[in-house]
Write an enzyme that holds these catalytic residues in place. Structure first.
Site, mmCIF file in Angstrom:
data_model
loop_
_atom_site.group_PDB
_atom_site.id
_atom_site.type_symbol
_atom_site.label_atom_id
_atom_site.label_comp_id
_atom_site.label_asym_id
_atom_site.label_seq_id
_atom_site.Cartn_x
_atom_site.Cartn_y
_atom_site.Cartn_z
ATOM 1 N N ARG A 20 39.759 11.115 47.433
ATOM 2 C CA ARG A 20 38.376 10.635 47.548
ATOM 3 C C ARG A 20 38.309 9.297 48.263
ATOM 4 O O ARG A 20 37.388 9.021 49.043
ATOM 5 C CB ARG A 20 37.724 10.565 46.164
ATOM 6 C CG ARG A 20 37.373 11.948 45.641
ATOM 7 C CD ARG A 20 36.811 11.931 44.228
ATOM 8 N NE ARG A 20 36.355 13.266 43.834
ATOM 9 C CZ ARG A 20 36.170 13.641 42.565
ATOM 10 N NH1 ARG A 20 36.401 12.777 41.581
ATOM 11 N NH2 ARG A 20 35.775 14.864 42.279
ATOM 12 N N ARG A 163 37.574 15.705 58.134
ATOM 13 C CA ARG A 163 36.848 15.455 56.877
ATOM 14 C C ARG A 163 36.655 16.759 56.097
ATOM 15 O O ARG A 163 36.960 16.834 54.919
ATOM 16 C CB ARG A 163 35.484 14.841 57.192
ATOM 17 C CG ARG A 163 34.652 14.228 56.081
ATOM 18 C CD ARG A 163 34.568 14.922 54.834
ATOM 19 N NE ARG A 163 33.872 14.191 53.789
ATOM 20 C CZ ARG A 163 33.317 14.753 52.741
ATOM 21 N NH1 ARG A 163 33.425 16.063 52.575
ATOM 22 N NH2 ARG A 163 32.716 14.037 51.829
ATOM 23 N N LYS A 174 42.562 20.221 42.401
ATOM 24 C CA LYS A 174 41.796 20.791 41.287
ATOM 25 C C LYS A 174 42.486 22.016 40.712
ATOM 26 O O LYS A 174 42.471 22.236 39.501
ATOM 27 C CB LYS A 174 40.376 21.123 41.756
ATOM 28 C CG LYS A 174 39.559 19.875 42.099
ATOM 29 C CD LYS A 174 38.185 20.191 42.652
ATOM 30 C CE LYS A 174 37.404 18.925 42.950
ATOM 31 N NZ LYS A 174 36.081 19.222 43.587
ATOM 32 N N ASN A 200 31.109 18.761 42.235
ATOM 33 C CA ASN A 200 30.875 17.556 41.428
ATOM 34 C C ASN A 200 29.618 16.896 41.984
ATOM 35 O O ASN A 200 29.665 16.154 42.978
ATOM 36 C CB ASN A 200 32.079 16.626 41.533
ATOM 37 C CG ASN A 200 31.944 15.394 40.640
ATOM 38 O OD1 ASN A 200 30.852 14.822 40.542
ATOM 39 N ND2 ASN A 200 33.025 15.004 39.975
ATOM 40 N N GLU A 204 28.826 13.998 45.002
ATOM 41 C CA GLU A 204 28.043 14.314 46.206
ATOM 42 C C GLU A 204 26.877 13.333 46.389
ATOM 43 O O GLU A 204 26.627 12.853 47.501
ATOM 44 C CB GLU A 204 27.509 15.757 46.128
ATOM 45 C CG GLU A 204 28.592 16.813 46.236
ATOM 46 C CD GLU A 204 28.041 18.229 46.256
ATOM 47 O OE1 GLU A 204 28.781 19.150 45.877
ATOM 48 O OE2 GLU A 204 26.887 18.419 46.654
ATOM 49 N N THR A 250 32.801 21.589 53.581
ATOM 50 C CA THR A 250 33.967 21.158 52.788
ATOM 51 C C THR A 250 34.143 22.069 51.580
ATOM 52 O O THR A 250 35.254 22.513 51.264
ATOM 53 C CB THR A 250 33.781 19.695 52.309
ATOM 54 O OG1 THR A 250 33.620 18.845 53.440
ATOM 55 C CG2 THR A 250 34.983 19.233 51.480
ATOM 56 N N GLU A 254 37.082 24.632 50.403
ATOM 57 C CA GLU A 254 37.717 24.602 49.072
ATOM 58 C C GLU A 254 37.755 26.010 48.485
ATOM 59 O O GLU A 254 38.786 26.464 47.980
ATOM 60 C CB GLU A 254 36.941 23.659 48.138
ATOM 61 C CG GLU A 254 37.056 22.183 48.500
ATOM 62 C CD GLU A 254 36.400 21.281 47.466
ATOM 63 O OE1 GLU A 254 35.562 20.446 47.869
ATOM 64 O OE2 GLU A 254 36.727 21.398 46.272
HETATM 65 C C1 LIG Z 1 35.378 16.732 47.851
HETATM 66 C C2 LIG Z 1 35.111 17.107 46.577
HETATM 67 O O1 LIG Z 1 34.633 18.360 46.279
HETATM 68 C C3 LIG Z 1 33.233 18.666 46.465
HETATM 69 C C4 LIG Z 1 32.773 18.232 47.797
HETATM 70 C C5 LIG Z 1 32.317 16.957 47.975
HETATM 71 C C6 LIG Z 1 32.103 16.412 49.363
HETATM 72 O O2 LIG Z 1 32.313 17.183 50.333
HETATM 73 O O3 LIG Z 1 31.771 15.209 49.488
HETATM 74 C C7 LIG Z 1 32.038 16.120 46.853
HETATM 75 C C8 LIG Z 1 32.149 16.612 45.573
HETATM 76 C C9 LIG Z 1 32.429 18.029 45.323
HETATM 77 O O4 LIG Z 1 31.231 18.750 45.119
HETATM 78 C C10 LIG Z 1 35.321 16.193 45.432
HETATM 79 O O5 LIG Z 1 35.278 16.686 44.282
HETATM 80 O O6 LIG Z 1 35.562 14.976 45.679
#
Ligand SMILES: C=C(O[C@@H]1C=C(C(=O)O)C=C[C@H]1O)C(=O)O
Length: 268
Positions: A20, A163, A174, A200, A204, A250, A254
């Site tokens: 992150r 990204r 995860k 999450n 977001e 993104t 995942e």
């Molecule tokens: C990247 C993640 O997974 C998901 C994607 C996110 C994003 O693209 O910014 C943020 C939160 C999650 O919904 C994360 O959990 O940090």
């Protein structure tokens, strides 16, 4: 203080806080590349196949510049890195440097959403970012900027690609944290359930709020009060880019990465 991602150290590369932290750093990269691009008009001509004749190629001018860039970068090992994915698979050429040996961090997969990313970039992101009502000059084509626009596009697209494909590291992290939960969802081919499990909402919302602040701040030179109140970049276009394209893609990465995660494992 979270550390940057060390792709040679699996424990660092799969620490969700480190990932992150890297995603936050990538916000700056993406934003600064977009600020560079929107100095120029949309120049829609460079995205149209055949609009600018290119010897021995049927690609649009912008795609040709991107592909030629990837040919050179593939020779110097760009796509050996597990966080870099090409837009043109046929651009991958023989290395001129010795191959690098990255430890296996991600599970084998063929997830690559660059075609969709490029489509959304040309059809949604750029038209919104370049549309600046207070600057009618941006509405006009500027043929002398075709090369600069295409060069800036390469930087924008490659940072956006990095990204969204970081989603693979997020997904692996995860999966290792909640293996049993994800194994059940994957075996049931429950994409909606996987999407819910990896989402999450709080993170977001933090991403979008932080981007709005960065676009407002980075977009205005502290040395000058912006005369017309408009910064260097359309703030709402930046937020919408992440809300409507970057975050959703993104998450698709995942989900699709996890759908391939059980191949060759005891759970298959
Ligand atoms: C990247 C993640 O997974 C998901 C994607 C996110 C994003 O693209 O910014 C943020 C939160 C999650 O919904 C994360 O959990 O940090």
């Amino acid at each position: 203080m979270d550390s940057a991602l060390d792709l040679s150290d699996p424990s660092s590369a799969l620490d969700l806080n480190n990932i992150r932290f890297q995603l936050i750093r990538l916000e700056d990269t993406v934003l600064f590349h977009l600020i560079e691009r929107v100095q120029f008009p949309l120049n829609s001509t460079i995205y149209k196949k055949g609009a600018i004749p290119i010897p021995h190629s049927k690609l649009s001018f912008s795609d040709w510049v991107l592909r030629e860039t990837e040919v050179v970068q593939s020779k110097i090992r760009r796509y050996q890195s597990p966080d870099e994915y090409p837009f043109f698979q046929d651009a991958i050429s023989e290395l001129i440097l010795p191959p690098l040996k990255y430890p296996k961090i991600l599970w084998d997969n063929d997830v690559n959403l660059n075609d969709e990313l490029r489509r959304r970039y040309v059809q949604e992101i750029l038209p919104a970012a370049c549309a600046e009502p207070s600057r009618p000059e941006r509405a006009q084509e500027a043929q002398e900027n075709y090369g600069s626009s295409a060069t800036a596009d390469v930087a924008c697209l490659q940072s956006l690609s990095r990204r969204i494909h970081f989603g693979k590291f997020v997904a692996e992290s995860k999966f290792q944290q909640e293996t049993e939960r994800f194994v059940k969802l994957i075996k049931a081919e429950d994409r909606a359930g996987i999407d819910e499990a990896i989402t999450n909402q709080k993170v977001e919302e933090q991403v979008l709020e932080r981007l709005r602040k960065k676009a407002l701040t980075y977009g205005v030179d502290p040395a000058f009060n912006s005369m017309d109140g408009a910064g260097k970049v359309n703030v709402q276009a930046v937020v919408d880019m992440y809300k409507n394209v970057v975050i959703p893609l993104t998450k698709v990465i995942e989900v699709e990465y996890l759908m391939q995660r059980l191949k060759g494992t005891k759970w298959e």
